[in-house]
Design a protein around this motif. Structure first.
Motif, PDB file in Angstrom:
ATOM      1  N   ILE A   1       0.840  -1.204   0.000  1.00 32.95           N
ATOM      2  CA  ILE A   1       0.000   0.000   0.000  1.00 32.95           C
ATOM      3  C   ILE A   1       0.871   1.247   0.000  1.00 32.95           C
ATOM      4  CG2 ILE A   1      -1.582   1.352   1.446  1.00 32.95           C
ATOM      5  CD1 ILE A   1      -3.015  -1.268   2.125  1.00 32.95           C
ATOM      6  N   SER A   2       1.894   1.245   0.850  1.00 31.05           N
ATOM      7  CA  SER A   2       2.752   2.451   0.862  1.00 31.05           C
ATOM      8  C   SER A   2       3.436   2.660  -0.487  1.00 31.05           C
ATOM      9  CB  SER A   2       3.801   2.435   1.960  1.00 31.05           C
ATOM     10  OG  SER A   2       3.861   1.252   2.580  1.00 31.05           O
ATOM     11  N   LEU A   3       3.763   1.583  -1.147  1.00 30.73           N
ATOM     12  CA  LEU A   3       4.383   1.716  -2.474  1.00 30.73           C
ATOM     13  C   LEU A   3       3.364   2.240  -3.495  1.00 30.73           C
ATOM     14  CD1 LEU A   3       6.927   0.955  -4.306  1.00 30.73           C
ATOM     15  CD2 LEU A   3       5.588  -1.034  -4.895  1.00 30.73           C
ATOM     16  N   LEU A   4       2.163   1.688  -3.442  1.00 30.77           N
ATOM     17  CA  LEU A   4       1.143   2.078  -4.425  1.00 30.77           C
ATOM     18  C   LEU A   4       0.718   3.535  -4.268  1.00 30.77           C
ATOM     19  CD1 LEU A   4      -1.017  -1.175  -4.337  1.00 30.77           C
ATOM     20  CD2 LEU A   4       0.500  -0.412  -6.163  1.00 30.77           C
TER      21      LEU A   4
ATOM     22  N   GLU B   1      -2.989  10.775 -16.518  1.00 32.04           N
ATOM     23  CA  GLU B   1      -2.431  10.783 -17.873  1.00 32.04           C
ATOM     24  C   GLU B   1      -1.340  11.832 -18.031  1.00 32.04           C
ATOM     25  OE1 GLU B   1      -5.572  10.771 -17.145  1.00 32.04           O
ATOM     26  OE2 GLU B   1      -6.558   9.109 -18.178  1.00 32.04           O
ATOM     27  N   SER B   2      -1.528  12.989 -17.361  1.00 30.51           N
ATOM     28  CA  SER B   2      -0.522  14.048 -17.527  1.00 30.51           C
ATOM     29  C   SER B   2       0.808  13.658 -16.896  1.00 30.51           C
ATOM     30  CB  SER B   2      -1.034  15.344 -16.917  1.00 30.51           C
ATOM     31  OG  SER B   2      -1.360  15.127 -15.571  1.00 30.51           O
ATOM     32  N   LEU B   3       0.737  12.777 -15.915  1.00 31.40           N
ATOM     33  CA  LEU B   3       1.979  12.332 -15.267  1.00 31.40           C
ATOM     34  C   LEU B   3       2.627  11.180 -16.028  1.00 31.40           C
ATOM     35  CD1 LEU B   3       1.016  12.341 -11.492  1.00 31.40           C
ATOM     36  CD2 LEU B   3       2.718  13.767 -12.574  1.00 31.40           C
ATOM     37  N   TYR B   4       1.780  10.310 -16.581  1.00 36.65           N
ATOM     38  CA  TYR B   4       2.308   9.092 -17.213  1.00 36.65           C
ATOM     39  C   TYR B   4       2.050   9.020 -18.719  1.00 36.65           C
ATOM     40  CZ  TYR B   4       2.933   7.389 -12.463  1.00 36.65           C
ATOM     41  OH  TYR B   4       3.335   7.242 -11.167  1.00 36.65           O
ATOM     42  N   ARG B   5       1.545  10.078 -19.292  1.00 38.06           N
ATOM     43  CA  ARG B   5       1.229  10.157 -20.733  1.00 38.06           C
ATOM     44  C   ARG B   5       0.038   9.287 -21.105  1.00 38.06           C
ATOM     45  NH1 ARG B   5       7.140  10.302 -23.631  1.00 38.06           N
ATOM     46  NH2 ARG B   5       7.891  12.149 -22.552  1.00 38.06           N
ATOM     47  N   SER B   6       0.001   8.066 -20.630  1.00 39.58           N
ATOM     48  CA  SER B   6      -1.134   7.203 -20.950  1.00 39.58           C
ATOM     49  C   SER B   6      -1.367   6.242 -19.793  1.00 39.58           C
ATOM     50  CB  SER B   6      -0.854   6.396 -22.228  1.00 39.58           C
ATOM     51  OG  SER B   6       0.190   5.482 -21.969  1.00 39.58           O
ATOM     52  N   VAL B   7      -2.571   5.662 -19.787  1.00 41.18           N
ATOM     53  CA  VAL B   7      -2.905   4.694 -18.735  1.00 41.18           C
ATOM     54  C   VAL B   7      -1.988   3.477 -18.844  1.00 41.18           C
ATOM     55  CG1 VAL B   7      -4.751   3.229 -17.815  1.00 41.18           C
ATOM     56  CG2 VAL B   7      -5.288   5.480 -18.691  1.00 41.18           C
ATOM     57  N   GLU B   8      -1.649   3.116 -20.072  1.00 39.02           N
ATOM     58  CA  GLU B   8      -0.779   1.953 -20.275  1.00 39.02           C
ATOM     59  C   GLU B   8       0.583   2.174 -19.603  1.00 39.02           C
ATOM     60  OE1 GLU B   8      -2.599   3.357 -22.560  1.00 39.02           O
ATOM     61  OE2 GLU B   8      -3.728   1.838 -23.671  1.00 39.02           O
ATOM     62  N   GLN B   9       1.098   3.396 -19.748  1.00 43.98           N
ATOM     63  CA  GLN B   9       2.403   3.683 -19.120  1.00 43.98           C
ATOM     64  C   GLN B   9       2.299   3.643 -17.601  1.00 43.98           C
ATOM     65  OE1 GLN B   9       4.685   6.999 -20.207  1.00 43.98           O
ATOM     66  NE2 GLN B   9       4.998   6.333 -22.316  1.00 43.98           N
ATOM     67  N   TRP B  10       1.156   4.130 -17.113  1.00 44.60           N
ATOM     68  CA  TRP B  10       0.950   4.085 -15.664  1.00 44.60           C
ATOM     69  C   TRP B  10       0.932   2.636 -15.168  1.00 44.60           C
ATOM     70  CZ3 TRP B  10      -3.849   2.689 -13.033  1.00 44.60           C
ATOM     71  CH2 TRP B  10      -3.817   2.942 -11.665  1.00 44.60           C
ATOM     72  N   VAL B  11       0.227   1.789 -15.926  1.00 41.54           N
ATOM     73  CA  VAL B  11       0.172   0.357 -15.575  1.00 41.54           C
ATOM     74  C   VAL B  11       1.577  -0.241 -15.602  1.00 41.54           C
ATOM     75  CG1 VAL B  11      -0.665  -1.893 -16.387  1.00 41.54           C
ATOM     76  CG2 VAL B  11      -2.226   0.039 -16.296  1.00 41.54           C
ATOM     77  N   GLY B  12       2.329   0.133 -16.614  1.00 42.47           N
ATOM     78  CA  GLY B  12       3.698  -0.377 -16.718  1.00 42.47           C
ATOM     79  C   GLY B  12       4.547   0.060 -15.536  1.00 42.47           C
ATOM     80  N   ALA B  13       4.381   1.320 -15.131  1.00 41.63           N
ATOM     81  CA  ALA B  13       5.160   1.836 -13.988  1.00 41.63           C
ATOM     82  C   ALA B  13       4.787   1.106 -12.711  1.00 41.63           C
ATOM     83  CB  ALA B  13       4.904   3.334 -13.840  1.00 41.63           C
ATOM     84  N   LEU B  14       3.485   0.808 -12.567  1.00 42.10           N
ATOM     85  CA  LEU B  14       3.029   0.093 -11.368  1.00 42.10           C
ATOM     86  C   LEU B  14       3.615  -1.315 -11.320  1.00 42.10           C
ATOM     87  CD1 LEU B  14      -0.769   0.931 -11.103  1.00 42.10           C
ATOM     88  CD2 LEU B  14       0.943   1.308  -9.353  1.00 42.10           C
ATOM     89  N   ARG B  15       3.581  -1.990 -12.464  1.00 43.61           N
ATOM     90  CA  ARG B  15       4.098  -3.373 -12.508  1.00 43.61           C
ATOM     91  C   ARG B  15       5.597  -3.391 -12.206  1.00 43.61           C
ATOM     92  NH1 ARG B  15       2.114  -6.974 -17.325  1.00 43.61           N
ATOM     93  NH2 ARG B  15       2.722  -8.566 -15.837  1.00 43.61           N
ATOM     94  N   SER B  16       6.300  -2.386 -12.749  1.00 39.95           N
ATOM     95  CA  SER B  16       7.751  -2.318 -12.473  1.00 39.95           C
ATOM     96  C   SER B  16       7.999  -2.078 -10.996  1.00 39.95           C
ATOM     97  CB  SER B  16       8.387  -1.172 -13.261  1.00 39.95           C
ATOM     98  OG  SER B  16       8.123  -1.329 -14.613  1.00 39.95           O
ATOM     99  N   ALA B  17       7.195  -1.180 -10.419  1.00 38.94           N
ATOM    100  CA  ALA B  17       7.384  -0.863  -8.987  1.00 38.94           C
ATOM    101  C   ALA B  17       7.127  -2.099  -8.140  1.00 38.94           C
ATOM    102  CB  ALA B  17       6.446   0.273  -8.593  1.00 38.94           C
ATOM    103  N   MET B  18       6.072  -2.852  -8.486  1.00 42.13           N
ATOM    104  CA  MET B  18       5.766  -4.060  -7.721  1.00 42.13           C
ATOM    105  C   MET B  18       6.852  -5.120  -7.921  1.00 42.13           C
ATOM    106  SD  MET B  18       3.084  -3.459  -5.986  1.00 42.13           S
ATOM    107  CE  MET B  18       2.573  -5.059  -5.395  1.00 42.13           C
ATOM    108  N   ALA B  19       7.356  -5.196  -9.148  1.00 42.07           N
ATOM    109  CA  ALA B  19       8.446  -6.161  -9.397  1.00 42.07           C
ATOM    110  C   ALA B  19       9.676  -5.788  -8.581  1.00 42.07           C
ATOM    111  CB  ALA B  19       8.770  -6.182 -10.891  1.00 42.07           C
ATOM    112  N   GLY B  20       9.836  -4.495  -8.371  1.00 45.89           N
ATOM    113  CA  GLY B  20      10.977  -4.020  -7.575  1.00 45.89           C
ATOM    114  C   GLY B  20      10.958  -4.542  -6.152  1.00 45.89           C
ATOM    115  N   ILE B  21       9.767  -4.784  -5.598  1.00 38.45           N
ATOM    116  CA  ILE B  21       9.721  -5.347  -4.237  1.00 38.45           C
ATOM    117  C   ILE B  21       9.422  -6.851  -4.276  1.00 38.45           C
ATOM    118  CG2 ILE B  21       9.138  -3.185  -3.070  1.00 38.45           C
ATOM    119  CD1 ILE B  21       6.218  -4.196  -2.934  1.00 38.45           C
TER     120      ILE B  21
END
Lengths: 212, 479
Positions: free
Chosen positions: B87-90, B115-135
């Protein structure tokens, strides 16, 4: 049963919010209450009624709460002292009335308007004679409008009340010399219906110009 | 438009176990309900499945099938600790994170306006998956339009629904095995020939609890009920509990309500003391036949307003159908620190309307005379009694924030008498300070005044000597 529960819960919450921190001489502590601040008439004590009231007025004005001073005496606070303590005199409403009953009536009118967060009623030079019915009405009004009424009274003994059991907060204000020109303002609370136990609040202060 | 995204950590307990024991990654691994021969296999990795270990198997049987099986229990404390970490990561990627109450490792995230932060929802999803993979967690994310739709989507793959109709169609045709049922329930559903979510949702509502138990009923309600409650942040959460065991079983609804009400007040007082706001209330009722019923209440926003909670409580209890008396009541509350806006909403600050004071002033003038309401105006004069005047006041002025306050701190305040009175005797006075000589208006032939402070006992009096009249006058006191 539900409505009773709601009232209970609300009073419980407001009481607990006040109890959450250490007791403090401030408007938040006294909000929604009838309060009595006593000065001992014996010469063995140095009264600090006006200083304590001024501290509270400044606190109320910092919270953007309009304040009225109702005076039933042939004497008034010295206004320059209030100004140097941070009180905005332009925003301080002053009412001069003849006696305690008139002061209570004036307070009733001001509270009904819902405009005032703090009313200071100076009865220190007159006989404090206000009926319980009037006090009960004021009590209802301060609750409704989340205001505070602070009575300044004289008493022969520290535990004696000028207004009886209707007040939910009773304290004695005195000053004590610490060193040359330095004083301690002490507020000794003998009755606090929210906290249940007596408490004391102290603040150091300077003497008036010429004494500090 | 609401865009909840569901993030589901695949086989969450198994991943916790593998993260804790990285050397097991190439072995057959299983999560067991208890570390005993009769423990049940709850999760398995691919190697274990290929070796023949299946969910629902006894631990002893699994060891027979696969002697090299590595297995351990993943306790609820460990799960909760990992959930908190997730949760703290998300929260670094979304303003709202809501934890799924019945499926650990599943979260709903607010996907709006990023969208303004991640350009697209897909990029946001990608960033989330990477962050979760990081832990150390592999997860699937589905951005949808409802909690259930996104949940069903995330259980099978990472996807993005383009419309709510598409999401609904997909969710209805999804396999029922994606839902978090125990192996036993899965087996019974299979025996009934129920393979899709639509078929599961078509089952009669009343029979779900009796046939499959309370947990399945929770999932059923999640699947069929409208998703109208907004996403609610879940961190940092505090658990507050209040329990009572009535002297006699409660069969009357009014009495039950009263009992729950008193528990609620207890919980509310705990939240106030902790400076928190109630986000969710779980009422646990234990009946005489030892059945347990859980009712979860959630307001639109975290609140500690008793009226709000009591209204919800009454509505829920009115719908309650109980066959037997209630033996035990428990209230489990989730509380969280409120956002600033919430504090402002329930702030004690009351709006004061200066215009309303004018009416009160008029009534006071009518009652006590025109000069009764006044204000102080300071004057540039030497003599204290001339340093201010009182002027009539018609309109209340709101206080201004003072920036020119005496920096030396609080100062004792003097009282000044309207007219100074002659001192009867000076023998009991002790000098404290003075004299302070104040000249009068010489052009009016006024005399000088010598001001003093003196102690009368412990009281401080303020007096002056008038050189013209040769009198000692009491000007006021220091209070």
């Amino acid at each position: 049963m539900i409505s009773h529960g709601v009232v209970r819960a609300r009073s419980l919450i407001s009481d607990q919010e006040a109890q959450a921190g250490a007791p403090n001489w401030c408007l938040a502590e006294l909000s929604g209450r009838l309060c009595e601040l006593l000065a001992l008439s014996a010469a063995t004590e140095s009264s600090a009624l006006l200083t304590a009231a001024t501290y509270l007025i400044a606190d109320a004005q910092r919270c953007a709460e309009p304040v009225a001073w109702i005076c039933a005496a042939s004497a008034l606070f010295f206004p320059p002292d209030l100004e140097s303590n941070g009180v905005d005199l332009q925003a301080l409403t002053i009412l001069r009335v003849a006696d305690a009953q008139d002061a209570a009536q004036a307070a009733d009118q001001l509270l009904r308007s819902g405009c005032f967060g703090l009313l200071v009623i100076d009865l220190s030079a007159v006989e404090t004679k206000i009926s319980d019915a009037v006090l009960a009405r004021l009590k209802g009004l301060v609750r409704t409008h989340q205001a505070t009424v602070l009575f300044l009274c004289n008493a022969a003994e520290s535990d004696r009340s000028a207004l009886g059991s209707m007040v939910s907060f009773r304290a004695c204000a005195r000053s004590r010399v610490i060193s040359a020109g330095r004083f301690a303002l002490e507020i000794e609370v003998s009755r606090d219906k929210r906290r249940g136990t007596p408490w004391r609040w102290t603040e150091t202060c300077n003497g008036p110009p010429g004494m500090s | 438009m609401v865009r909840p995204a569901c993030l589901s950590i695949v086989q969450f307990p198994l991943q916790i176990l593998l993260n804790a024991n990285p050397e097991w990654s190439s072995h057959a691994v299983a999560v067991v309900s208890e570390d005993k021969p009769l423990g049940i296999i709850l999760e398995t990795n691919r190697v274990a499945r290929e070796a023949g270990v299946q969910r629902g198997m006894r631990y002893s049987v699994a060891l027979t099938v696969c002697p090299a099986l590595q297995a351990d229990v993943v306790g609820s404390d460990a799960v909760q600790q990992q959930i908190d970490e997730c949760i703290s990561l998300l929260y670094r990627h979304t303003p709202h994170v809501e934890e799924c109450s019945f499926d650990p490792g599943t979260f709903w995230l607010d996907a709006r306006g990023l969208e303004s932060l991640y350009r697209s929802v897909e990029q946001w999803v990608g960033a989330l998956r990477s962050a979760m993979a990081g832990i150390g967690y592999f997860c699937r994310i589905c951005v949808g339009f409802s909690r259930f739709g996104s949940y069903a989507g995330a259980k099978s793959a990472t996807r993005l629904f383009r419309s709510s109709a598409q999401e609904r169609r997909w969710a209805q045709s999804a396999a029922v095995s994606l839902l978090p049922f125990t192996p036993k329930v899965q087996q019974r559903l299979a025996q009934l020939g129920i393979t899709t979510v639509a078929e599961f949702c078509a089952l009669p509502r009343e029979s779900i609890r009796n046939r499959f138990g309370a947990e399945t009923d929770t999932v059923y309600r999640f699947a069929v009920e409208d998703d109208i409650v907004p996403l609610q942040g879940s961190a940092p959460l505090s658990e507050l509990t209040s329990t009572t065991r009535p002297a006699a079983p409660i069969r009357d609804r009014t009495l039950l309500l009263a009992e729950i009400e008193s528990l609620l007040l207890d919980v509310l007082s705990q939240t106030v003391a902790a400076g928190l706001y109630l986000q969710q209330l779980c009422i646990e009722l234990t009946f005489e036949d030892q059945t347990l019923q859980r009712e979860v209440l959630r307001p639109a926003a975290a609140s500690r307003d008793a009226a709000v909670w009591l209204r919800l409580l009454r509505l829920r209890i009115e719908e309650l159908s109980a066959s037997s008396g209630v033996l035990r009541l428990a209230l489990n509350a989730e509380a969280a620190a409120a956002p600033v806006s919430q504090n402002e909403l329930f702030s004690a600050v009351v709006k004061r309307d200066p215009a309303a004071a004018a009416g009160a002033f008029a009534r006071l003038r009518a009652r006590f005379g025109n000069g009764v309401v006044c204000r102080v105006v300071l004057q540039q004069e030497h003599r204290p009694d001339r340093q201010f005047v009182l002027l009539p006041l018609d309109r209340l002025q709101l206080p201004a924030v003072r920036t020119d306050v005496n920096q030396q701190g609080l100062q004792l305040v003097r009282r000044i008498y309207d007219s100074a009175s002659e001192l009867p005797a000076r023998d009991r006075l002790r000098p404290a300070a003075g004299p302070f000589i104040v000249a009068g208006r010489w052009w009016e032939q006024e005399s000088e005044r010598h001001y003093y402070y003196a102690y009368h006992g412990k009281r401080i009096v303020w007096l002056y000597y008038d050189s013209e009249t040769d009198l000692w006058m009491l000007q006021g006191s220091v209070e």
